[in-house]
Design an enzyme around this catalytic site. Structure first.
Site, short mmCIF file in Angstrom:
data_model
loop_
_atom_site.label_atom_id
_atom_site.label_comp_id
_atom_site.label_asym_id
_atom_site.label_seq_id
_atom_site.Cartn_x
_atom_site.Cartn_y
_atom_site.Cartn_z
N CYS A 100 0.85 -1.21 0.00
CA CYS A 100 0.00 0.00 0.00
C CYS A 100 0.88 1.25 0.00
CB CYS A 100 -0.97 -0.04 1.18
SG CYS A 100 -2.35 1.11 1.00
N HIS A 134 -3.53 -5.64 1.12
CA HIS A 134 -2.87 -5.88 2.42
C HIS A 134 -2.92 -7.35 2.82
CE1 HIS A 134 -2.30 -1.71 3.91
NE2 HIS A 134 -3.34 -1.43 3.16
N GLU A 182 -1.18 -8.80 4.99
CA GLU A 182 -0.96 -8.94 6.44
C GLU A 182 -2.25 -8.77 7.23
OE1 GLU A 182 -0.56 -6.27 4.77
OE2 GLU A 182 -0.69 -4.44 5.99
#
Lengths: 230, 80
Positions: free
Chosen positions: A87, A204, A206
């Site tokens: 990002c 994302h 994660e």
């Protein structure tokens, strides 16, 4: 495996990525402040996390790309160290010239915060091996400036060299304008450097590593990294 | 030396903000408006007094930080 996470003023996914590295790769990354000149020795991976470094002033990632630590990040990248930008980290990598292209305001002008479907276009990398070729995965995005752009020659080159890591698709893995959340050229969600060691992506991974978060499609990226650096 | 720098999205690069403004103008019944583009203006003062050297310095600033050559063009105007 030895990793560092760079923390900029306005980073807000630095602890999420540290948590993912701890839970899946079983290692605690070094947290490195953007003003540091040096990085720990022997790093396998450097992560530029998501967030809104410097409040997105001037252009998203533009100021962070000039941070003192970025000189060290560039020299490690040139030496072959893996660099992952998620990002805002992707925006910083393009602004720093470590990845081609740039990220403009979303075509629909709105901040987009939702899950999107992605196809794994390049499965032969240290980041994507565990997904397998053409896997279709669901990963969240949360950005205002994710509209990937580059000139036609650069886009052709990226395609010819298999450097498009992820594309936005529908749940069946089909590329379509309606499945492209932000207007990115050729539905590009993530790109690789020429040596395939640097990856920048808007989604994302994660944020989706545990069933409690609503899914685990982010996990294979960290499994891939763990295997690569075992 | 005062200078003003105009930074605009490259022609050929989609400018969604310009498009939104164009749509809003049409909604206000301003007819015949097209090619709306939105950019930004940066003003600064340099201690340099030589126009050629000042322009060269700002050009370097634009290439390194103020503009992103992937998607933006810039124009430098020396004011005084």
């Amino acid at each position: 495996m030895k990793a560092a996470v760079i923390v900029f003023p306005g980073s807000n996914c630095d602890r999420d990525i540290a948590d993912a590295l701890a839970k899946i790769c079983g290692m605690q990354p070094h947290m490195v402040w953007h003003k540091d000149q040096d990085l720990p020795e022997g790093l396998d991976l450097i992560v530029l996390p998501g967030g809104f470094s410097h409040g997105d002033y001037l252009r998203s990632g533009a100021i962070a790309a000039q941070a003192p630590v970025m000189r060290a990040v560039k020299s490690r990248a040139e030496a072959g160290c893996a660099v992952l930008g998620i990002c805002n980290g992707f925006q910083i990598l393009t602004e720093a010239g470590l990845l081609p292209g740039g990220l403009m305001r979303n075509a629909g002008l709105k901040f987009i915060c939702r899950d999107v479907w992605l196809k794994v276009d390049a499965a032969d990398t240290i980041y994507t091996r565990s997904y397998g070729s053409d896997a279709v995965i669901r990963i969240p995005v949360a950005h205002h400036d994710g509209n990937y752009t580059a000139d036609e020659r650069t886009l052709d080159k990226l395609e010819a060299e298999g450097r498009i890591a992820f594309r936005y698709t529908d749940p069946e893995g089909n590329i379509a304008d309606t499945a492209n959340p932000n207007g990115s050229a050729r539905s590009i969600a993530g790109v690789l450097s020429a040596n395939r060691r640097i990856l920048g992506l808007m989604p994302h991974p994660e944020r989706l590593i545990d069933p409690i978060q609503g899914g685990t499609d982010g996990r294979p990226m960290f499994n891939s990294l763990m295997e690569a650096f075992a | 030396m005062k200078a003003r720098i105009y930074i605009m999205p490259k022609s050929g690069v989609l400018d969604p903000q310009g498009k939104a403004i164009e749509g809003a103008l049409a909604g206000l019944d301003f007819v015949g408006v097209s090619d709306v583009r939105q950019g930004k203006v940066i003003e600064l003062t340099l201690s340099e007094t030589d126009a050629t050297r000042a322009t060269a310095e700002i050009d370097a600033m634009c290439r390194k930080l103020l503009a992103n050559p992937v998607m933006e063009n810039f124009r430098i105007e020396l004011i005084s």
